[in-house]
Motif scaffolding. Structure first.
Motif, PDB file in Angstrom:
ATOM      1  N   UNK A  38       0.655  -1.207  -0.103  1.00 45.50           N
ATOM      2  CA  UNK A  38      -0.251  -0.223   0.039  1.00 45.50           C
ATOM      3  C   UNK A  38       0.455   1.642  -0.011  1.00 45.50           C
ATOM      4  N   UNK A  39       0.179   2.214  -0.435  1.00 46.73           N
ATOM      5  CA  UNK A  39       0.659   3.562  -0.610  1.00 46.73           C
ATOM      6  C   UNK A  39       0.495   4.712   0.757  1.00 46.73           C
ATOM      7  N   UNK A  40       1.612   5.338   0.577  1.00 47.94           N
ATOM      8  CA  UNK A  40       1.104   6.285   2.170  1.00 47.94           C
ATOM      9  C   UNK A  40       0.093   6.548   2.418  1.00 47.94           C
ATOM     10  N   UNK A  41      -0.765   7.180   1.645  1.00 46.85           N
ATOM     11  CA  UNK A  41      -1.738   7.820   1.349  1.00 46.85           C
ATOM     12  C   UNK A  41      -2.902   6.611   1.426  1.00 46.85           C
ATOM     13  N   UNK A  44      -2.259   6.114   5.371  1.00 48.79           N
ATOM     14  CA  UNK A  44      -3.793   7.483   6.625  1.00 48.79           C
ATOM     15  C   UNK A  44      -4.337   7.064   5.947  1.00 48.79           C
ATOM     16  N   UNK A  45      -5.568   6.149   5.290  1.00 44.90           N
ATOM     17  CA  UNK A  45      -6.788   6.649   5.138  1.00 44.90           C
ATOM     18  C   UNK A  45      -7.237   5.252   5.882  1.00 44.90           C
ATOM     19  N   UNK A  47      -5.123   3.889   8.531  1.00 43.44           N
ATOM     20  CA  UNK A  47      -4.493   4.196   9.706  1.00 43.44           C
ATOM     21  C   UNK A  47      -4.626   5.320  10.323  1.00 43.44           C
ATOM     22  N   UNK A  48      -5.738   5.915  10.299  1.00 46.23           N
ATOM     23  CA  UNK A  48      -6.350   7.299  10.214  1.00 46.23           C
ATOM     24  C   UNK A  48      -5.241   8.129  11.797  1.00 46.23           C
ATOM     25  N   UNK A  49      -5.673   7.202  12.570  1.00 45.45           N
ATOM     26  CA  UNK A  49      -4.933   8.252  14.218  1.00 45.45           C
ATOM     27  C   UNK A  49      -3.538   7.776  13.966  1.00 45.45           C
ATOM     28  N   UNK A  50      -3.169   6.579  13.096  1.00 47.22           N
ATOM     29  CA  UNK A  50      -1.326   6.956  13.579  1.00 47.22           C
ATOM     30  C   UNK A  50      -0.732   7.042  12.661  1.00 47.22           C
ATOM     31  N   UNK A  51      -0.881   8.139  11.284  1.00 44.99           N
ATOM     32  CA  UNK A  51      -0.752   9.022   9.932  1.00 44.99           C
ATOM     33  C   UNK A  51      -1.611  10.019   9.718  1.00 44.99           C
ATOM     34  N   UNK A  52      -1.914  10.982  10.706  1.00 43.82           N
ATOM     35  CA  UNK A  52      -2.580  12.199  10.359  1.00 43.82           C
ATOM     36  C   UNK A  52      -1.951  12.865   9.381  1.00 43.82           C
ATOM     37  N   UNK A  53      -3.181  13.509   8.739  1.00 44.11           N
ATOM     38  CA  UNK A  53      -2.446  15.016   8.391  1.00 44.11           C
ATOM     39  C   UNK A  53      -2.762  16.144   8.686  1.00 44.11           C
TER      40      UNK A  53
END
Length: 56
Positions: A38-41, A44-45, A47-53
């Protein structure tokens, strides 16, 4: 790693460290690579809580 060197009970931290070091050395010798699926984007989807934008 679990299937390759940690598939049993290890009694001491020193033994564990030695096992992990040996596993890591073997992986380094063969230049093992990780095939991310999977990509970083996507991360982020999923694992939203681990990869905040952050808004810039």
């Amino acid at each position: 790693m679990i299937r390759q060197c940690l598939n049993r009970r290890i009694d001491s931290i020193n033994t564990l460290r030695a096992e992990v070091a040996a596993w890591q050395a073997a992986r380094d010798r063969v230049r093992a690579r990780v095939d991310w699926q999977f990509t970083t984007d996507d991360a982020r989807v999923r694992l939203k809580r681990l990869y905040p934008t952050f808004a810039v």
